[in-house]
Scaffold this active site. Structure first.
Site, PDB file in Angstrom:
ATOM      1  N   CYS A  12     128.811  56.103  11.019  1.00 59.78           N
ATOM      2  CA  CYS A  12     130.138  55.512  10.829  1.00 59.78           C
ATOM      3  C   CYS A  12     130.807  56.325   9.720  1.00 59.78           C
ATOM      4  O   CYS A  12     130.293  57.368   9.330  1.00 59.78           O
ATOM      5  CB  CYS A  12     130.082  54.005  10.524  1.00 59.78           C
ATOM      6  SG  CYS A  12     129.418  53.519   8.925  1.00 59.78           S
ATOM      7  N   HIS A  19     107.894  58.697   3.493  1.00 65.04           N
ATOM      8  CA  HIS A  19     107.514  57.540   2.690  1.00 65.04           C
ATOM      9  C   HIS A  19     107.890  56.202   3.309  1.00 65.04           C
ATOM     10  O   HIS A  19     107.241  55.202   3.009  1.00 65.04           O
ATOM     11  CB  HIS A  19     108.154  57.626   1.305  1.00 65.04           C
ATOM     12  CG  HIS A  19     107.643  58.776   0.497  1.00 65.04           C
ATOM     13  ND1 HIS A  19     108.029  58.985  -0.801  1.00 65.04           N
ATOM     14  CD2 HIS A  19     106.771  59.780   0.798  1.00 65.04           C
ATOM     15  CE1 HIS A  19     107.423  60.069  -1.279  1.00 65.04           C
ATOM     16  NE2 HIS A  19     106.663  60.570  -0.315  1.00 65.04           N
ATOM     17  N   ARG A  75     132.315  60.801   7.050  1.00 61.36           N
ATOM     18  CA  ARG A  75     133.325  61.192   6.068  1.00 61.36           C
ATOM     19  C   ARG A  75     132.699  61.721   4.784  1.00 61.36           C
ATOM     20  O   ARG A  75     133.424  62.127   3.870  1.00 61.36           O
ATOM     21  CB  ARG A  75     134.227  59.998   5.759  1.00 61.36           C
ATOM     22  CG  ARG A  75     135.047  59.556   6.951  1.00 61.36           C
ATOM     23  CD  ARG A  75     135.886  58.336   6.657  1.00 61.36           C
ATOM     24  NE  ARG A  75     136.671  57.965   7.833  1.00 61.36           N
ATOM     25  CZ  ARG A  75     137.007  56.722   8.142  1.00 61.36           C
ATOM     26  NH1 ARG A  75     136.625  55.722   7.352  1.00 61.36           N
ATOM     27  NH2 ARG A  75     137.715  56.474   9.221  1.00 61.36           N
ATOM     28  N   ARG A 106      99.189  55.176   1.119  1.00 63.46           N
ATOM     29  CA  ARG A 106      99.738  54.130   0.254  1.00 63.46           C
ATOM     30  C   ARG A 106     101.106  53.654   0.735  1.00 63.46           C
ATOM     31  O   ARG A 106     101.514  52.536   0.455  1.00 63.46           O
ATOM     32  CB  ARG A 106      99.813  54.612  -1.189  1.00 63.46           C
ATOM     33  CG  ARG A 106     100.882  55.655  -1.450  1.00 63.46           C
ATOM     34  CD  ARG A 106     100.849  56.140  -2.899  1.00 63.46           C
ATOM     35  NE  ARG A 106     101.997  56.930  -3.241  1.00 63.46           N
ATOM     36  CZ  ARG A 106     102.153  58.222  -2.963  1.00 63.46           C
ATOM     37  NH1 ARG A 106     101.227  58.867  -2.290  1.00 63.46           N
ATOM     38  NH2 ARG A 106     103.240  58.851  -3.344  1.00 63.46           N
TER      39      ARG A 106
END
Length: 146
Positions: free
Chosen positions: A68, A101, A112, A135
């Site tokens: 967007c 991660h 934009r 982890r």
């Protein structure tokens, strides 16, 4: 990189960048599931964020890209679906870390805010980077509990 189907969704402000990324995905050998919007005529980003969430939750795709104007609204909308881990990225490092991660399954971009070359670089890194697990897995598991 194996061929897979990647879903794309945008509002009117993201339509141009979404179209460019569809071409880039084709060049990279992927299929595209285009969830709209289909033009620059004004539409509401929550509808397209929801469409991405449904495509992920229903298993039609495992990964997607949403766009967007800022990337913020559509990522909020997509993340309302518990199956989605959409990450708003503005550079290659954030795209790489989102995958490594957070096991992000949706890349969110602000049309934009990022240029075309940066967007293409983010897409490439997002698709090529594997989740590290370890982890990070327990943290990602907790996201499903939130």
């Amino acid at each position: 990189m194996s061929r897979e189907t990647i879903a794309l969704a945008s509002d009117h402000a993201g339509y141009g960048l979404k179209s460019l990324l569809a071409e880039e995905l084709a060049k990279l050998g992927h299929n595209v599931l285009d969830l709209g919007a289909d033009s620059e005529e004004s539409v509401d980003y929550p509808d397209y964020g929801r469409a991405m969430g449904e495509a992920i939750a229903e298993g039609r795709v495992t990964r997607g890209v949403i766009v967007c104007g800022s990337g913020i609204g559509i990522s909020i909308a997509a993340n309302r679906n518990p199956a989605v881990r959409a990450a708003l990225c503005s550079d290659e490092t954030s795209a790489r870390l989102a995958r490594q991660h957070n096991d992000a399954n949706v890349l969110a971009l602000g049309a934009r805010l990022v240029g075309e070359e940066v967007a293409k670089a983010c897409l490439k890194v997002f698709l090529e980077t594997e989740f590290e697990g370890g982890r990070h897995q327990r943290r990602v598991d907790k996201l499903g509990q939130a």
